[in-house]
Design an enzyme around this catalytic site. Structure first.
Site, mmCIF file in Angstrom:
data_model
loop_
_atom_site.group_PDB
_atom_site.id
_atom_site.type_symbol
_atom_site.label_atom_id
_atom_site.label_comp_id
_atom_site.label_asym_id
_atom_site.label_seq_id
_atom_site.Cartn_x
_atom_site.Cartn_y
_atom_site.Cartn_z
ATOM 1 N N SER A 451 0.869 -1.263 -0.162
ATOM 2 C CA SER A 451 -0.039 0.121 0.051
ATOM 3 C C SER A 451 0.801 1.199 0.088
ATOM 4 C CB SER A 451 -0.829 -0.019 1.171
ATOM 5 O OG SER A 451 -1.847 -1.104 1.273
ATOM 6 N N CYS A 644 -7.411 -1.218 7.003
ATOM 7 C CA CYS A 644 -6.458 -1.897 6.364
ATOM 8 C C CYS A 644 -5.550 -2.399 7.171
ATOM 9 C CB CYS A 644 -5.521 -0.773 5.733
ATOM 10 S SG CYS A 644 -4.030 -1.241 4.752
ATOM 11 N N ASP A 689 -8.583 -2.671 2.617
ATOM 12 C CA ASP A 689 -7.355 -3.021 1.958
ATOM 13 C C ASP A 689 -6.774 -4.007 2.872
ATOM 14 O OD1 ASP A 689 -4.884 -3.150 0.676
ATOM 15 O OD2 ASP A 689 -4.315 -1.115 0.753
ATOM 16 N N TRP A 691 -5.078 -8.004 3.969
ATOM 17 C CA TRP A 691 -4.305 -9.209 3.538
ATOM 18 C C TRP A 691 -4.053 -10.353 4.753
ATOM 19 C CZ3 TRP A 691 -2.051 -4.415 4.681
ATOM 20 C CH2 TRP A 691 -1.222 -4.180 5.605
#
Length: 692
Positions: A451, A644, A689, A691
């Site tokens: 990012s 995020c 966003d 992971w």
């Protein structure tokens, strides 16, 4: 006996030439003239290599099974290649692997019923198609896709197979394969077997794939009248030593991604196929603790045609650490030949060599192979026949065939292929394995995405990223599992900050790149555009939740709004929830938040959660809940909500807390609150966003 046509003769000749190449090590080709001046691809004509017509390509190359992939990190492409090899070796299918972006789809309706199309589709981010599958996804899910024929139903002729790669920690789990499967069936296509789904979030992707493919093959064999045969390794690529060339020869690739880089004059556009060698303008350590590292790094894109928007991703093209390159070459008995020049050519016209040649063994392993990745069970079974002795062969066969044994011996330790061969062979060289098997069986080294933590409004020609250097201690493994890209970036940071021979945690990297083309502290990069964006109206309130390096895009968001204020604009409430272990160790950008507060005043606020500064661990979701009333009021003013970071735990907890806040503050049932949250996601008012 049926007569052989011209294509049959060409294919048989190619296989014969390839076989000779393996067993003579290419010596028969050791002449000055390029042995591939008249390749098989040329024999089939340039048209076969360039057409975007699927059916035309299949007919010209004599294929009856095409495997399309939509891949972002290379896994789906790897699975597609494995299906192609298995279909050919076990069932005699004439298979080809195809990138979805290389073809048009309007004649899917013309593919005959005696052929089969396979789709291996990854879901990227928050339910997005991978970059190479965007056009196909939009076409097949369109209101009325236009095909070439007037069939009714449109795809009544099409037999297909589908497998998806997803992550259950994301809301839109495997949405790509689910939506494509639904669209194909709506258009009348016939699916063979079940639509498989692999789950990276549960750590079962590989086993999900293996469990799906065997019943799929059985169903396909029954549908198409195929007979299973004993699988024998058949090379896709021919390897030939180029005795007349050396690593110093100007035409030899030493890690350059394409010819413009080889010639020393790389040109844009810079993208996933063509990186920009960006100078690193600045890099420094963000943590104040000895045993962990977090990097801030800025790359200069002013000399390129690259551009970015706040919230986008920067892709970094890493190289493998020297220790693992040496291990891999040594266990194959290639240490003395690491600088030898070889050519690699496809033995059939639809295969693509995944890197430019002529090149060296060292360059292939260092720059193009994912040699540090955990190895797959299926690949070990493929290598068993080439083991150096019967004991090693038996062990590889057992590892390849026994899921639980493989998990206990290999998977839990995250062993890569070099380490597995060392352990199983007890130090013996695996020199019997054709090098082509590794080119086919090991995923291509992929860019890593970060990012962007800078604002394009503030600094349009410099991109910053923020990343923790990855290290994972695993039981039963002597050394930690270390991330390829982040340790490579750490070496670059150390070099830039005065260390002439950086070796983070004992790892060394060719940080000057092929032919020293990255000297002066450069890194290969490209930009991937993202939908993770601030609202277009700067007066809209924003709520950001980003613990650890999850704060990266929010640094960009805050700097963007800070710059707006400096330019005389008014901005809406901007509140950031940040968490880390201790305020004295890993409080990222703490001074910047103070400076932002001075510029933005009451429009900016940071709420912190330091998990290890009290007896009770406090995380961002707890701080969010403490501010329930204010959060709900902001949401009622149509505030945008961003998350995020870690998908498996933090993002899921934040999602649940947000539902609780809406339910309690508005006095509505939890089910109603969950519907409100889903609607926020659908309208992009809630963005992630994250992971795994």
């Amino acid at each position: 006996m049926a007569e052989l046509d011209t294509l049959d003769i060409i294919v048989l000749a190619a296989i014969l030439l390839g076989t000779v190449a393996y067993f003579t090590k290419g010596k028969l080709w050791g002449v000055a003239k390029d042995p591939y001046a008249s390749s098989l691809a040329a024999a089939n004509g340039a048209k076969a290599g360039k057409t975007r017509n699927i059916l035309e390509k299949m007919e010209e190359s004599g294929k009856n099974c095409i495997i399309f992939y939509g891949s972002q990190t290379g896994t789906a492409e790897d699975y597609a290649s494995r299906l192609a090899k298995e279909g050919k070796s076990r069932y005699g299918l004439e298979t080809m692997v195809a990138d979805l972006e290389d073809y048009d789809y309007d004649n899917l309706d013309a593919i005959p019923e005696d052929k089969v199309v396979m789709f291996v589709l990854a879901t990227y981010g928050e339910g997005e198609p991978t970059d190479n599958a965007v056009d196909f996804y939009e076409f097949i899910n369109g209101d009325s896709p236009q095909f070439t024929l007037d069939n009714e139903p449109a795809l009544g002729n099409l037999n297909y197979v589908a497998f998806g790669l997803g992550n259950n920690t994301y809301e839109h789990y495997n949405i790509m394969v689910r939506n494509v499967d639904k669209a194909l069936q709506k258009l009348g296509a016939h699916r063979i077997g079940q639509a498989g789904e692999g789950d990276d979030g549960a750590g079962t992707m590989e086993e999900d794939f293996l469990a799906w493919k065997d019943p799929m093959w059985k169903a396909l064999a029954e549908k198409m009248g195929l007979e299973e045969r004993e699988a024998v390794y058949e090379p896709v690529f021919g390897i030939v030593e180029r005795d007349t060339l050396t690593a110093e020869s100007p035409e030899v690739y030493l890690g350059e991604p394409n010819k413009t880089h080889l010639d020393g004059s790389p040109k844009g556009p810079f993208n996933a196929h063509n990186p920009y060698i960006a100078p690193i303008a600045e890099s420094y350590e963000l943590f104040n603790v000895k045993d962990r590292n977090c990097l801030h790094m800025e790359v200069d894109i002013s000399a390129s045609n690259l551009s970015y928007q706040t919230g986008d991703h920067l892709a970094v093209w890493p190289t493998n650490p020297g220790e693992e390159v040496d291990r891999f070459l040594n266990v194959l008995g290639l240490t003395e030949k690491r600088k030898d020049v070889i050519s690699v050519k496809a033995l059939e016209p639809t295969a693509k060599v995944p890197f430019p040649t002529p090149t060296t063994f060292d360059a292939i392993v260092r720059y193009h192979m994912e040699i540090c990745a955990p190895v797959s069970r299926q690949f070990l079974a493929t290598l068993a026949p080439f083991a150096p002795d019967e004991a090693s062969k038996a062990e590889m066969t057992k590892l390849g065939g026994d899921k639980d044994y493989f998990h206990d011996k290999i998977n839990v330790h995250h062993l890569n292929i070099g380490r597995v061969l060392e352990i199983v062979g007890k130090g013996q060289k695996w020199s019997n394995v054709p090098f082509s098997a590794f080119i086919e069986g090991i995923t291509k080294l992929q860019p890593r995405y970060y990012s962007i933590s800078s604002s394009s409004l503030e600094q349009p020609k410099k991109i910053s990223i923020t990343c923790v250097v990855e290290e994972q201690k695993l039981p039963g493994r002597e050394d930690p599992f270390r991330g390829v890209s982040t340790n490579y970036l750490l070496a670059l940071k150390q070099k830039q900050n005065g260390d002439p021979n950086p070796s983070p945690y004992g790892l060394t990297y060719e940080i000057t790149g092929p032919r020293n083309k990255y000297d002066g502290i450069h890194v290969p990069v490209h930009v991937r555009h993202s939908n993770f964006k601030l609202p277009s109206d700067p007066l809209k309130p924003v709520i950001m939740v980003g613990p650890g390096t999850g704060v990266a895009p929010f640094r960009g968001f805050v700097r963007e709004r800070r710059k707006m204020v400096e330019n005389g604009q008014t901005v809406g409430k901007t509140i950031l929830f940040f968490g880390c272990r201790k305020s004295t160790e890993d409080f990222l950008y703490s001074k910047e938040w103070e400076e932002a507060k001075q510029v933005m005043g009451d429009s900016f606020e940071i709420v912190t959660a330091f998990s290890r500064e009290s007896n009770k661990k406090v995380y961002v979701q707890h701080r969010l809940k403490e501010r329930s009333k204010e959060i709900n009021e902001l949401l009622e003013k149509k505030a945008y909500f961003y998350v995020c970071g870690d998908a498996a735990n933090m993002a899921r907890e934040v999602h649940n807390v947000l539902g609780q806040i809406i339910s309690e503050e508005r006095g509505v049932p939890e089910a109603k609150a969950e519907d409100i949250v889903k609607n926020m996601r659908a309208s992009n008012q809630y963005q992630e966003d994250v992971w795994s």
